[in-house]
Design a protein around this motif. Structure first.
Motif, PDB file in Angstrom:
ATOM      1  N   GLU A 112     -41.153 -11.874  87.170  1.00 23.82           N
ATOM      2  CA  GLU A 112     -40.334 -10.570  87.011  1.00 23.82           C
ATOM      3  C   GLU A 112     -38.970 -10.514  87.367  1.00 23.82           C
ATOM      4  O   GLU A 112     -38.252  -9.831  86.793  1.00 23.82           O
ATOM      5  CB  GLU A 112     -41.299  -9.572  87.548  1.00 23.82           C
ATOM      6  N   LEU A 113     -38.841 -11.109  88.773  1.00 29.94           N
ATOM      7  CA  LEU A 113     -37.514 -11.161  89.068  1.00 29.94           C
ATOM      8  C   LEU A 113     -36.328 -12.020  88.033  1.00 29.94           C
ATOM      9  O   LEU A 113     -35.149 -11.539  88.106  1.00 29.94           O
ATOM     10  CB  LEU A 113     -37.244 -11.877  90.673  1.00 29.94           C
ATOM     11  N   GLU A 165     -31.879 -10.090  82.497  1.00 32.19           N
ATOM     12  CA  GLU A 165     -31.258  -8.990  81.872  1.00 32.19           C
ATOM     13  C   GLU A 165     -30.026  -8.390  82.308  1.00 32.19           C
ATOM     14  O   GLU A 165     -29.198  -7.853  81.849  1.00 32.19           O
ATOM     15  CB  GLU A 165     -32.634  -7.935  81.504  1.00 32.19           C
ATOM     16  N   LEU A 166     -29.993  -8.311  83.633  1.00 29.60           N
ATOM     17  CA  LEU A 166     -28.777  -7.710  84.388  1.00 29.60           C
ATOM     18  C   LEU A 166     -27.489  -8.442  84.165  1.00 29.60           C
ATOM     19  O   LEU A 166     -26.457  -7.779  84.093  1.00 29.60           O
ATOM     20  CB  LEU A 166     -29.048  -7.619  85.944  1.00 29.60           C
ATOM     21  N   ASN A 198     -35.614  -9.957  85.215  1.00 33.75           N
ATOM     22  CA  ASN A 198     -34.709  -8.865  85.668  1.00 33.75           C
ATOM     23  C   ASN A 198     -33.356  -9.204  85.607  1.00 33.75           C
ATOM     24  O   ASN A 198     -32.233  -8.844  85.145  1.00 33.75           O
ATOM     25  CB  ASN A 198     -35.032  -8.164  87.017  1.00 33.75           C
ATOM     26  N   LEU A 199     -33.345 -10.405  86.586  1.00 39.81           N
ATOM     27  CA  LEU A 199     -31.868 -10.699  86.647  1.00 39.81           C
ATOM     28  C   LEU A 199     -30.986 -11.341  85.521  1.00 39.81           C
ATOM     29  O   LEU A 199     -29.909 -11.243  85.410  1.00 39.81           O
ATOM     30  CB  LEU A 199     -31.920 -11.924  87.774  1.00 39.81           C
TER      31      LEU A 199
END
Lengths: 389, 115
Positions: free
Chosen positions: B11-12, B18-19, B15-16
């Motif tokens: 998940e991290l 995507e960011l 997320n990263l």
């Protein structure tokens, strides 16, 4: 009867007859009590270290009143659990003001001598003075044993605290690190959520909340890691006014104000700035939380003397006061023990951490109640640290 | 710019990715080090962002293996543990070691992004 008292009475040989003898002599000896109290404090006044324990004349006056009451109870009984309870409380007060243990013996000798003279001076041919003196000596021995017991309690507590902090430290370190990964996901997710939300105020409000609470968790993790790290302080001159302001700025406190007074000769002290800031944040946060309706947190910085075994050193005292409910007697006794908390929220690590930091600075952290209400925390830090000119 | 991102916390990693992804930045996220290593044999990247504590292969070991085929790449390590990465200064040159939770502006700065 409490096992301790029962054991002490049996060991010293203090029985009901002794008790009755003391009670019977009470009225006759009463007129000599004030003289013994005065004599006691003349002796203390002559001793620099013992005197340093007392802050001012008002405190000495209060202590004199307490010693008079102590003498009265000595001859009034009843010698039961309530006696032990009262005497233990007095003992704990000595521990709290850091009266060195050895003075307990010296003090008791002054009392013994005073009472011996008072008994000899009694003009009563019927009185068995030897027997009365023996009873007095026995109860004095019991008194001494109770006092020493309170010092032992304190020592045990310090040991327990250190052990608990060490165990907790290991656990805290693992826990804190394990928390960091989920926190990283939460904070990146909220960041992305904000990006997707556009300017929908309903979503933005909740993203704000999530981010604030993630920050709170981050702070808890940092506290836990500080507990786990236990690093020695790195001393450098610290400007107290600015570190106090800086710590205050870190707190959320809509209804509270800060009122700082720094004496001109107490502006700076050698300390580990980030550790001292951590202590200040913790204590000032407790102060604001104690004043649920808002109010002023008062911080006074002044020069003082720190008494340590065998020496007195120049020091600075940072006094933090609030006008909240103050501490209960139970809280005062356990305040610096890990996992003891009076707050509905909070894990009870803040004050033990502060205590450990101040102790590593060779200083002293103490708590008391203000009159008529409120709590007072005193951080005393020496003005000179080894290895720093 | 091509960024290789490896974290076993899927998940991290996602997320990263995507960011960090943007018009100028392409992010290749992997959830396990072995797959990332295989990917690295056939693909190019400018910067690798690697988690330190992973099963099978640590971020430091992965960095050493990847560096052989990508001598010019920059390596950034991230870890939940402060003093975690046991780096050998003779062979491990890293652009940064970041602590989780990541401070996004400093991450962007280390990666040379203006986000």
């Amino acid at each position: 009867m409490a096992p301790l008292l029962d054991e002490l009475f049996r060991y010293v040989g203090f029985d009901e007859q002794d008790g009755a003898r003391l009670v019977a002599a009470s009225d006759a000896l009463e007129p000599s009590f004030q003289g013994i109290v005065d004599e006691f404090y003349v002796a203390i006044d002559g001793n620099r270290e013992a005197r340093a324990v007392f802050e001012d004349e008002a405190q000495v006056a209060r202590q004199k009143g307490l010693l008079l009451a102590w003498l009265r109870r000595f001859f009034a009984g009843p010698y039961d659990d309530s006696y032990l309870e009262e005497r233990s409380r007095i003992g704990r007060a000595h521990v709290r003001i850091r009266l060195p243990q050895r003075y307990v013996f010296v003090s008791m000798n002054i009392i013994r001598a005073g009472l011996t003279r008072a008994v000899w001076a009694l003009d009563d041919p019927q009185l068995d003075k030897i027997a009365l003196l023996q009873s007095i000596q026995r109860l004095c021995d019991v008194e001494l044993a109770i006092m020493l017991e309170t010092y032992r309690e304190d020592y045990d507590r310090a040991l327990r605290t250190a052990e608990r902090l060490a165990t907790l430290g290991q656990f805290a370190g693992t826990l804190a690190h394990e928390m960091r990964n989920p926190l990283a996901v939460l904070s990146t997710s909220s960041h992305l959520l904000r990006r997707h939300a556009g300017d929908d105020p309903g979503v933005v409000r909740h993203v704000d909340r999530i981010e604030r609470q993630v920050a709170v968790c981050g702070q808890i993790v940092d506290d836990l890691l500080a507990l786990a790290r236990d690093s020695p302080p790195r001393f450098e001159p610290v400007d107290l006014a600015s570190v106090i302001e800086f710590a205050w700025a870190q707190l959320t406190k809509p209804e509270h104000t800060l009122d700082v007074t720094v004496a001109p000769d107490a502006g700076s002290v050698p300390a580990d700035e980030s550790q001292l800031r951590q202590v200040l944040v913790n204590l000032m946060e407790n102060a604001t939380q104690a004043m649920t309706e808002g109010g002023a947190v008062e911080v006074q910085v002044a020069r003082c003397t720190l008494t340590r075994p065998g020496e007195e050193v120049d020091a600075v005292r940072i006094r933090i006061e609030d006008s909240g409910a103050g501490f209960t007697p139970e809280a005062l006794e356990h305040l610096f023990e890990p996992l003891f908390t009076t707050k509905a929220r909070g894990i009870g690590l803040g004050l033990p951490l502060c205590h450990r930091i101040v102790t590593k600075h060779h200083g002293r952290l103490s708590a008391s109640n203000r009159s008529p209400r409120g709590a007072r925390l005193d951080i005393v830090l020496p003005l000179a640290q080894k290895g720093m000119s | 710019m091509k960024v290789l991102l490896v974290d076993d916390n899927a998940e991290l990693a996602d997320n990263l990715a995507e960011l960090l992804a943007s018009e100028r930045t392409e992010v290749f996220a992997h959830h396990d080090a072995t797959a990332a290593l295989a990917w690295g044999r056939t693909h190019d990247f400018d910067t690798a962002l690697l988690d330190v504590r992973m099963p099978e292969l640590s971020g430091v070991e992965l960095m050493r293996l990847l560096r052989v085929g990508h001598p010019a790449a920059r390596f950034v390590l991230m870890s939940a543990y402060t003093q975690d990465a046991e780096l050998d200064p003779t062979q491990d040159t890293v652009a940064a070691v970041l602590t989780k939770p990541l401070d996004l502006p400093s991450l962007a700065k280390v990666l040379g992004l203006d986000a």
